[in-house]
Every structure is written in structure tokens, then in C-alpha cells.
Design a protein around this motif. Sequence first.
Motif, PDB file in Angstrom:
ATOM      1  N   THR A  79      43.096  -2.432  33.770  1.00 13.30           N
ATOM      2  CA  THR A  79      43.605  -2.752  32.437  1.00 13.30           C
ATOM      3  C   THR A  79      43.946  -4.248  32.386  1.00 13.30           C
ATOM      4  OG1 THR A  79      45.893  -2.344  33.091  1.00 13.30           O
ATOM      5  CG2 THR A  79      44.644  -0.453  32.197  1.00 13.30           C
ATOM      6  N   ASP A  80      44.354  -4.717  31.208  1.00 14.22           N
ATOM      7  CA  ASP A  80      44.803  -6.115  31.101  1.00 14.22           C
ATOM      8  C   ASP A  80      45.998  -6.367  32.016  1.00 14.22           C
ATOM      9  OD1 ASP A  80      42.814  -6.673  29.255  1.00 14.22           O
ATOM     10  OD2 ASP A  80      44.136  -6.455  27.512  1.00 14.22           O
ATOM     11  N   LYS A  81      46.910  -5.401  32.054  1.00  8.80           N
ATOM     12  CA  LYS A  81      48.081  -5.528  32.947  1.00  8.80           C
ATOM     13  C   LYS A  81      47.621  -5.567  34.403  1.00  8.80           C
ATOM     14  CE  LYS A  81      52.378  -3.196  34.268  1.00  8.80           C
ATOM     15  NZ  LYS A  81      53.230  -2.010  34.037  1.00  8.80           N
ATOM     16  N   GLY A  82      46.669  -4.705  34.761  1.00  9.20           N
ATOM     17  CA  GLY A  82      46.144  -4.683  36.119  1.00  9.20           C
ATOM     18  C   GLY A  82      45.481  -5.992  36.490  1.00  9.20           C
ATOM     19  N   SER A  83      44.757  -6.576  35.531  1.00  7.48           N
ATOM     20  CA  SER A  83      44.109  -7.874  35.780  1.00  7.48           C
ATOM     21  C   SER A  83      45.145  -8.965  36.013  1.00  7.48           C
ATOM     22  CB  SER A  83      43.217  -8.251  34.594  1.00  7.48           C
ATOM     23  OG  SER A  83      42.129  -7.363  34.492  1.00  7.48           O
ATOM     24  N   ALA A  84      46.220  -8.938  35.234  1.00  5.55           N
ATOM     25  CA  ALA A  84      47.285  -9.936  35.405  1.00  5.55           C
ATOM     26  C   ALA A  84      47.970  -9.761  36.760  1.00  5.55           C
ATOM     27  CB  ALA A  84      48.304  -9.812  34.273  1.00  5.55           C
ATOM     28  N   VAL A  85      48.210  -8.527  37.151  1.00  2.00           N
ATOM     29  CA  VAL A  85      48.818  -8.252  38.458  1.00  2.00           C
ATOM     30  C   VAL A  85      47.887  -8.725  39.574  1.00  2.00           C
ATOM     31  CG1 VAL A  85      49.494  -6.397  40.041  1.00  2.00           C
ATOM     32  CG2 VAL A  85      50.309  -6.381  37.678  1.00  2.00           C
TER      33      VAL A  85
END
Length: 102
Positions: A79-85
Motif C-alpha cells: 500500500t502507500d503506507k507500506g511503500s512509505a515504511v
Amino acid sequence: MEDKVLRKLFLGFIQIHILHHAKEEPIYGTWMLEELREHGYSISSGTLYPILHSMETDGLLIKEDKNVDGKIRKYYSTTDKGSAVLVEARHKAFELFKEIKD
């Protein structure tokens, strides 16, 4: 005791691997197990699937069911959150590697 400590430590590495590959293309459990084994991680599907579910619950992965040869296979993408992490994890891992490589 040592195995337990290493297992906890490697869990973070495994999650980074998952995020990395799920960002490149959707992954599924059996493929991810084989990929992790190529990198020296010996985990069972009974360990991997709870990790994938936890990462989905945390909003790092999104799951899509696909029919493959008459069977439903669960594919996971970042997800976008996963990509940021993942970006932050890469940065921290690089900094750590620079510090401990000698």
C-alpha cells in the motif's frame, strides 16, 4: 534462547523483504517462502501467513484474491503506507549497515 532472539531480529528483515517484493509486483505466500529461503531464512507457511495477515491489518499490504487454475490464490501488494515504511526501513538499514560493516 539464542534462536528466539535471532528469530525476533530477523522478523523485521523478513518484513522488509516482503514489502520490497510486494512493491515490485504482487506476491503470494508460496513464492515468498521460496524467495526467503534463497536468502537464508528458514520459515514455514505457518509463520509466514500470520506475518502477511498482520502486515495487511497494519495497512502495509493489500490482498487480492485471484483464481489460478481453479484455485483461489491470495496476492499481496504494498500500500502507500507500506511503500512509505519501506523507504524509511531502507534508509535505516543503510545507515545501520554503514555503521556495522567493519
